[in-house]
Design a protein around this motif. Sequence first.
Motif, PDB file in Angstrom:
ATOM      1  N   ALA A  48       0.813  -1.392  -0.691  1.00 28.69           N
ATOM      2  CA  ALA A  48       0.002   0.189   0.045  1.00 28.69           C
ATOM      3  C   ALA A  48       1.068   1.044  -0.201  1.00 28.69           C
ATOM      4  N   ARG A  49       1.799   1.446   0.372  1.00 26.43           N
ATOM      5  CA  ARG A  49       3.086   2.447   0.749  1.00 26.43           C
ATOM      6  C   ARG A  49       3.191   2.880  -0.602  1.00 26.43           C
ATOM      7  N   ARG A  50       3.588   1.890  -0.850  1.00 28.87           N
ATOM      8  CA  ARG A  50       4.413   1.999  -2.530  1.00 28.87           C
ATOM      9  C   ARG A  50       3.861   2.364  -3.821  1.00 28.87           C
ATOM     10  N   LEU A  51       2.501   1.767  -3.319  1.00 28.66           N
ATOM     11  CA  LEU A  51       1.575   1.939  -3.697  1.00 28.66           C
ATOM     12  C   LEU A  51       0.711   3.695  -4.089  1.00 28.66           C
ATOM     13  N   GLY A  52       1.466   4.675  -3.152  1.00 31.41           N
ATOM     14  CA  GLY A  52       1.264   5.679  -2.639  1.00 31.41           C
ATOM     15  C   GLY A  52       0.010   5.943  -1.377  1.00 31.41           C
ATOM     16  N   TYR A  53      -0.512   5.406  -0.873  1.00 33.49           N
ATOM     17  CA  TYR A  53      -1.477   5.335   0.333  1.00 33.49           C
ATOM     18  C   TYR A  53      -0.562   6.122   1.580  1.00 33.49           C
ATOM     19  N   GLU A  54      -1.267   6.494   1.661  1.00 33.67           N
ATOM     20  CA  GLU A  54      -0.546   7.135   3.205  1.00 33.67           C
ATOM     21  C   GLU A  54      -0.988   6.717   4.513  1.00 33.67           C
ATOM     22  N   GLU A  55      -0.378   5.760   5.477  1.00 33.89           N
ATOM     23  CA  GLU A  55      -1.236   5.510   7.254  1.00 33.89           C
ATOM     24  C   GLU A  55      -1.929   6.840   7.287  1.00 33.89           C
ATOM     25  N   ARG A  56      -3.472   6.355   7.760  1.00 32.36           N
ATOM     26  CA  ARG A  56      -4.127   6.960   8.678  1.00 32.36           C
ATOM     27  C   ARG A  56      -4.557   7.444   9.931  1.00 32.36           C
ATOM     28  N   ASN A  57      -3.690   8.395  10.665  1.00 34.58           N
ATOM     29  CA  ASN A  57      -3.559   7.927  11.936  1.00 34.58           C
ATOM     30  C   ASN A  57      -5.029   8.418  12.577  1.00 34.58           C
ATOM     31  N   THR A  58      -4.875   8.371  14.114  1.00 29.35           N
ATOM     32  CA  THR A  58      -6.315   8.770  14.362  1.00 29.35           C
ATOM     33  C   THR A  58      -6.686  10.421  14.014  1.00 29.35           C
ATOM     34  N   ALA A  59      -5.731  11.454  13.923  1.00 29.67           N
ATOM     35  CA  ALA A  59      -6.082  12.833  13.146  1.00 29.67           C
ATOM     36  C   ALA A  59      -6.394  12.941  12.369  1.00 29.67           C
ATOM     37  N   GLY A  60      -6.194  12.285  11.250  1.00 29.62           N
ATOM     38  CA  GLY A  60      -6.995  12.040  10.028  1.00 29.62           C
ATOM     39  C   GLY A  60      -5.800  12.053   9.118  1.00 29.62           C
ATOM     40  N   GLN A  75      -5.508   2.262   7.089  1.00 35.22           N
ATOM     41  CA  GLN A  75      -5.480   2.474   8.585  1.00 35.22           C
ATOM     42  C   GLN A  75      -4.922   0.949   9.599  1.00 35.22           C
ATOM     43  N   ARG A  76      -4.990   0.884  10.210  1.00 35.66           N
ATOM     44  CA  ARG A  76      -4.867  -0.999  10.415  1.00 35.66           C
ATOM     45  C   ARG A  76      -6.025  -0.440  12.087  1.00 35.66           C
ATOM     46  N   THR A  77      -7.128  -1.481  11.460  1.00 38.06           N
ATOM     47  CA  THR A  77      -7.839  -1.598  12.392  1.00 38.06           C
ATOM     48  C   THR A  77      -8.334  -2.301  13.903  1.00 38.06           C
ATOM     49  N   THR A 104      -5.881  -5.471  15.009  1.00 42.72           N
ATOM     50  CA  THR A 104      -4.816  -6.434  14.990  1.00 42.72           C
ATOM     51  C   THR A 104      -4.418  -6.566  14.001  1.00 42.72           C
ATOM     52  N   ASN A 105      -5.749  -7.807  13.311  1.00 45.65           N
ATOM     53  CA  ASN A 105      -5.143  -8.526  11.892  1.00 45.65           C
ATOM     54  C   ASN A 105      -5.564  -8.021  10.828  1.00 45.65           C
ATOM     55  N   GLN A 106      -6.878  -6.582  10.577  1.00 46.94           N
ATOM     56  CA  GLN A 106      -7.483  -6.397   9.919  1.00 46.94           C
ATOM     57  C   GLN A 106      -6.458  -4.561   9.261  1.00 46.94           C
ATOM     58  N   LEU A 107      -6.699  -4.637   8.202  1.00 44.78           N
ATOM     59  CA  LEU A 107      -6.296  -3.180   7.437  1.00 44.78           C
ATOM     60  C   LEU A 107      -7.265  -2.526   6.028  1.00 44.78           C
ATOM     61  N   THR A 108      -8.052  -1.553   6.760  1.00 41.65           N
ATOM     62  CA  THR A 108      -9.140  -0.847   5.818  1.00 41.65           C
ATOM     63  C   THR A 108      -8.517   0.118   4.636  1.00 41.65           C
ATOM     64  N   ILE A 109      -8.718  -0.538   3.842  1.00 37.63           N
ATOM     65  CA  ILE A 109      -7.585   1.407   2.725  1.00 37.63           C
ATOM     66  C   ILE A 109      -8.724   1.505   1.946  1.00 37.63           C
ATOM     67  N   SER A 110      -8.468   2.930   1.698  1.00 38.25           N
ATOM     68  CA  SER A 110      -9.493   3.669   1.525  1.00 38.25           C
ATOM     69  C   SER A 110      -9.228   4.461   0.410  1.00 38.25           C
ATOM     70  N   ASN A 111     -10.041   4.917  -0.679  1.00 41.22           N
ATOM     71  CA  ASN A 111      -9.903   5.888  -1.783  1.00 41.22           C
ATOM     72  C   ASN A 111     -10.941   7.228  -2.096  1.00 41.22           C
ATOM     73  N   ASP A 112     -11.148   7.347  -0.754  1.00 45.75           N
ATOM     74  CA  ASP A 112     -11.660   8.970  -0.775  1.00 45.75           C
ATOM     75  C   ASP A 112     -11.215   9.677   0.772  1.00 45.75           C
ATOM     76  N   ALA A 113     -12.271  10.271   0.566  1.00 50.55           N
ATOM     77  CA  ALA A 113     -11.822  11.450   1.386  1.00 50.55           C
ATOM     78  C   ALA A 113     -12.258  11.434   3.250  1.00 50.55           C
ATOM     79  N   SER A 114     -13.813  10.371   2.778  1.00 49.89           N
ATOM     80  CA  SER A 114     -14.044  10.386   3.978  1.00 49.89           C
ATOM     81  C   SER A 114     -13.363   8.931   5.047  1.00 49.89           C
TER      82      SER A 114
END
Length: 123
Positions: free
Chosen positions: A89-101, A109-111, A113-123
Amino acid sequence: MATTKAKSGNTGKRTKNRKIKIFKIAALLIAIPGIAAAIFLIRYYYVFNGIIEDKFGKRYDLSGIEIYASPTVLYPGKRIQLSELEQKARRLGYEERNTAGSTSSANFQRTRTNQLTISNDAS
């Protein structure tokens, strides 16, 4: 008797000459359309090659083009290490979203311990 042999010898030559003549005509009937088809195909090769070069550039200009690929097929139930998925995901240009946004619309974002949520929109 000698005269009949001479006549039959001429008939053999005539038959042989006739076969050669038929063979030459058949060869021409096959060769002429073949040559015409070859000329037609060669002409259109150059026409289409010109169109392709106009669209994509010259063949000798391909040295500056770089193609990167790392296909990954994801589907429900596929086993993959979470760290490996984060790295992709990082290599594709995704940034890690922390609690501040995050400022990027493409984030993950890691939701759990073993789950990753990937989004392409600002919501």
